[in-house]
Design an enzyme around this catalytic site. Structure first.
Site, mmCIF file in Angstrom:
data_model
loop_
_atom_site.group_PDB
_atom_site.id
_atom_site.type_symbol
_atom_site.label_atom_id
_atom_site.label_comp_id
_atom_site.label_asym_id
_atom_site.label_seq_id
_atom_site.Cartn_x
_atom_site.Cartn_y
_atom_site.Cartn_z
ATOM 1 N N HIS B 260 4.296 -16.882 21.357
ATOM 2 C CA HIS B 260 3.034 -16.166 21.120
ATOM 3 C C HIS B 260 1.901 -16.889 21.851
ATOM 4 C CE1 HIS B 260 -0.449 -14.803 18.731
ATOM 5 N NE2 HIS B 260 0.285 -13.760 18.411
ATOM 6 N N GLU B 312 3.918 -10.552 21.542
ATOM 7 C CA GLU B 312 2.626 -11.008 22.085
ATOM 8 C C GLU B 312 2.776 -12.336 22.813
ATOM 9 O OE1 GLU B 312 -0.378 -9.147 18.882
ATOM 10 O OE2 GLU B 312 0.496 -11.019 18.169
ATOM 11 N N CYS B 405 -8.593 -9.396 15.005
ATOM 12 C CA CYS B 405 -8.853 -10.776 15.411
ATOM 13 C C CYS B 405 -9.798 -10.857 16.598
ATOM 14 C CB CYS B 405 -7.546 -11.500 15.716
ATOM 15 S SG CYS B 405 -6.465 -10.609 16.861
#
Lengths: 639, 639
Positions: B260, B312, B405
């Site tokens: 990630h 991600e 986020c």
């Protein structure tokens, strides 16, 4: 003994199809016979042990004896479907070649399934073993999906053995579903994963019970109205949106394939079955449109479909990355199912062109040469020195997966493979050969033997064994890749032009007549459509139906910086010693000087220095059988 | 009033860094002032309303009054962090420009947070409101991640207001964490999402409490031993493997960035803080190695990082697809955090070269021109006629995300932006300008004013406002993209060569002295490294720090089949009317004839027919502000 097999799709009495499967289709030698023998001798026999280790069979035992039940084994609601798919494979194999040992294993598992079924006909061990209330998690529950695979196994079991045992289990489950699902009934909705639609129609064809056709129609028509849109069941923190499971638009209105590729393709296979049975012209036209969309803009050179790891989904038009191709083995299988139904429905050759490409490349690459290891994901490129990254394990050959949908699915396709090789016109005017493999094929009044070393050699000799005293047509598919061919009947050259992919030889055949087709095999340099960004400036090597790739194992120094010099024609080198026996393609190339300089990989000048190198390509289907080295199908072209 | 601000990284007393932030850094006009004004006048003021709508503030109220608590709002355990990031943004903004309204909002939210804290110092509303037992879901729980963002907000609040209120809340939480985590304590493990490491070191720098430094050291050293390996907490049915959260190998041993991308980069930022405070040379060398790996093989032209939507994550070396670039806005921010720490630690210019590229492109593209819409995902290509596909909503400009986020993260970077523009040598020998923006900068004894129209014009005029009666060095970064520049001191040309990216002017400066730097701006045609498969055969247009892109809005007929004719030099056209005022790049191109023929997109001949077309490119940061049309950074090059 068993009743004659008519294959995995048998259009019913009121079918709108122009063709139906041949009455005999047996592959006896050659390329596919070898792969099917490994399937029969290794993959299928070892299946029950895998299902035991993964807990699938324990789940069925636990459901059969509720008092003694341990917890559910496995990570997915659909664990049962692996058992059904293995059983279907075993039954198609038994239909082809009797095998008492395998028959005993199949019978044992049929008993397990029978015992596990609930009183009311319901059967899914995840929910039976405390996973929750049945029919409350349509998005991820996979209950109808599992039911569909049970039905398909039951149909295969019936055709292979003549027994109605499993067919009755499937029928009871189908009846239960019919009592639960529908407008105004307990549940008015569809399953997150299509599959039951095509299965119900096969069940209808096998039992002649029209309720199953109607139920399939209901599921197909109900879909596309957002019933699954909110689908964030327990255990899923991301909402994929309704397009993920093709619930955003009715099939008839859809302009493009989208969402989870296996779901999309199984759905389309079911819709093709419905169009076949009902003669629904608008539905058929929608299916033709969606097939063309998929093939012209979202299909890899290997026939693989599904560009995105994220949501295992179709991407945008021309979004076809080689390295991150998802191209799930199951999607290749689903594509074959869909195309075969379209081939029978429309009579058109292009569907079998795609089937051929998919079988030899995108599908077969998913099955390891040893019959014991599988790929879930089938990329067209793997870089050197790739470290393990999140989710990457599915593109390494693996004996079984945590989500093991692909291995038993591949087994059932290999076991049922001959059925996709020939069909007959519904008016019994003759026999068509879709694919070329040494074997026996009969239907439409003709019985023939085929002898060929295809795909290594393009010569196909068809010998007539039986024919009526009347004109019949033997139709041979001229593959879309074929630029030149020759035909001879009883040794006499015949100048015949194919019509829309079919070369038709019409005459009163007599036993012993031979039809000899020579398809010229050349190494082809294939360019991508300019919209396919991911492989711009590259070419691929193809020969006959085979897509080739470079593997690090054959190319010392690896594949980094390798470019193909297209000014010299590649040559073919037969290598009986390599990868079970293959023809390799040898080409001239250059290797760019590696660039160790700075830390920024973008420059105002393009790289240029290089040195010559000989490149050896092997068929894509055989890749990744010699470790984890680099591989690439599309090779940068030297300018 | 508030105490002087020293920026978001303040190396402590025993620091091993060669540089520290400037004591004054204010942007007063020009490119970034405009974007920061929108941040101050639109984005930050509207933040509390977004947080109210998304339920984040309700969660804090519910935690503050347990009796009256409604259920937890939002889909993620880390909803609180959005509040903390917004608060940090508000505080940096207040530190720059007092604003009673904003100060009141900040104070209200500080009270909410204070009231929500548990007796023992614990604070995460998800678990306080019945989500489960604290510290039992380290993989996905994000408790230490949220704690880290609370600490960073508290440090900003303290620096902006002088108040210790929030600092005390953060300290109590940190003390609680210190009592729970460690060898032999209740929990010996790490958080699935790094962030607390860098935050604890900032808290240490602010409070001088060495326990926080030691706790950060513990988390950084503990990581990499597989504690999170099995991490399939509730609600997650896929196991990403330990590399996903960088728990597969200790930082010191890692050879490449993986997993990630935001997790990886936040972790490296924390490790850089530790190296800064401890002088650990092996750790610094590991960080230099990992930074180089990231930048030389896994970074987009825009500075964006993270190639894969799936998890991600960082991809393989040179796996840099334009269309499926994930390049999360938060990853660009995290990259700036990491690079800035490395810039202070090592004194090297290349870190600020990357920061510049990232700020102007990969980061700024994530913030809509209106200050109200954001991108989560920042691809380098969008195709025409893209239908909504699973997961695609994150690459459309959106007011707020379900996982939000990015927006408050972007707000806090814009609010703290000036701190990344200048620093001083730890021996106070002078001032360095890393980035060029009109404003005031002071440190190392020098106080200067900068005037520039950068990035549209390359002239930067520095006027000395204050200087000691001794030699000082004014260091100016010559950007890596710059091929030619001129320097003049008080009007007199000076021939000075940059050393490793720094042009140093050393003298006894007097107030009124001017240093004039002219960076020549040319349109550059940039080629990818030949290993970057995804953009082979393409070039990109760059000018100064700006990456350009083609958008459908400026190019009638769309971008399908467009190629760039590089035989004619592109020209610059200023367009004050367009996209808030930009310089466009106009180039000659061709458009390939579209190919409507067959259904198979791979041919034995490459496409060639085309016709001329004028292409207009705009800065990448401004894309997607005019609807959903096609876009591409990398343009196929005509051969």
């Amino acid at each position: 003994m068993h009743t004659p097999v008519t294959g995995p799709v048998r259009p019913g009495a009121h079918s709108a199809a122009t063709h139906r499967p041949a009455s005999v289709a047996r592959i006896t030698d050659g390329f596919w016979a070898t792969r099917r023998r490994i399937n029969a001798e290794v993959s299928i026999p070892e299946g029950p042990q895998r299902l035991e280790e993964a807990g699938n069979l324990a789940n069925l035992r636990s459901a059969a004896e509720p008092g003694t039940a341990p917890a559910f084994s496995g990570d997915f609601q659909f664990q049962d479907s692996d058992v059904y798919k293995w059983l279907e494979a075993a039954c198609w194999q038994l239909a082809d070649t009797p095998d008492p040992g395998l028959a005993g294993e199949a019978a044992r598992i049929v008993r397990l399934i029978t015992d596990a079924q609930s009183e009311n006909g319901y059967l899914q061990t995840y929910y039976q073993l405390g996973g929750g209330e049945p029919w409350t998690e349509l998005g991820w529950g996979h209950e109808l999906y599992c039911a569909g695979h049970l039905m398909q196994a039951a149909v295969a079991h019936h055709r292979a053995t003549g027994s109605r045992d499993l067919l009755d289990v499937a029928g009871r489950f189908a009846d239960h579903i019919d009592s639960v699902f529908g407008p105004g009934k307990q549940v008015d909705g569809v399953c997150g994963h299509p599959e039951v639609e095509t299965a119900l129609i096969e069940l209808y064809r096998t039992t002649d019970d029209e309720r199953y056709l109607e139920l399939a129609r209901y599921f197909l028509e109900r879909r596309g109205h957002g019933a699954l849109a909110s689908g964030t069941d327990r255990g899923h923190d991301r909402d994929p949106g309704s397009a993920y499971w093709q619930d955003h638009i009715p099939i008839r209105e859809a302009q493009e394939v989208t969402g989870h590729s296996v779901r999309q393709l199984y759905l389309l296979a079911g819709a093709a079955d419905l169009a076949t049975e009902t003669g629904d012209v608008r539905l058929r036209q929608a299916l033709e449109r969606l097939w063309t969309d998929a093939v012209s803009t979202k299909t890899y050179l290997t026939g693989g479909m599904g560009s995105r790891h994220d949501w295992e989904a179709f991407g945008d038009a021309y979004e076809l990355p080689s390295d991150r191709a998802y191209t799930e083995t199951c999607a290749a299988i689903a594509s074959v199912h869909f195309s075969w139904r379209m081939a029978l429905l429309t009579g058109e050759a292009r569907y079998s062109d795609l089937i051929e490409r998919t079988l030899y490349n995108g599908f077969l690459g998913g099955a390891g040469l040893d019959g014991r290891t599988w790929l879930y994901v089938n990329p067209l490129q793997r870089r050197a020195h790739t470290h393990e990254r999140p989710g990457d394990q599915t593109s390494r050959r693996t004996p079984w997966f945590r989500c093991a949908c692909c291995p038993p699915n591949a087994m059932r396709l290999l076991a049922s493979l001959p059925y996709y090789f020939a069909d007959v016109a519904v008016d019994d005017s003759g026999l068509r050969l879709h694919q070329y493999a040494t074997g026996e094929y009969a239907g439409g009044g003709l019985a023939v033997r085929v002898a060929t070393a295809y795909p290594w050699d393009g010569t196909v000799t068809v010998t007539v064994d039986d024919a009526p005293a009347a004109e019949r047509t033997l139709a041979l598919r001229i593959p879309a890749w074929c630029e030149e061919f020759r035909l001879a009947v009883n040794g006499t050259p015949v100048r015949e032009r194919p019509e829309r992919g079919w070369l038709r030889v019409t005459r009163s055949f007599r036993p012993g007549d031979t039809v000899r087709l020579e398809l010229t095999l050349r190494v082809r340099l294939t360019h991508p459509h300019p919209y396919v960004d991911a492989v711009r400036g590259c070419v691929a090597l193809e020969r006959g139906p085979l897509v080739y790739c470079l593997e690090e194992a054959d190319n010392a120094g690896g594949l980094d910086g390798v470019v193909l010099d297209t000014s010299t024609a590649p040559t073919v080198r037969d290598r009986p010693d390599l990868l079970g026996g293959v023809s390799t393609v040898v080409a001239s190339g250059r290797r760019l000087a590696s660039d160790e300089a700075g830390w920024w990989p973008y420059r105002t000048e393009a790289a240029s220095a290089d040195r010559p190198v000989e490149l050896t390509a092997v068929p894509y289907y055989a890749w990744a059988n010699r470790g984890d080295g680099a591989m690439r199908v599309w090779i940068p072209q030297r300018r």
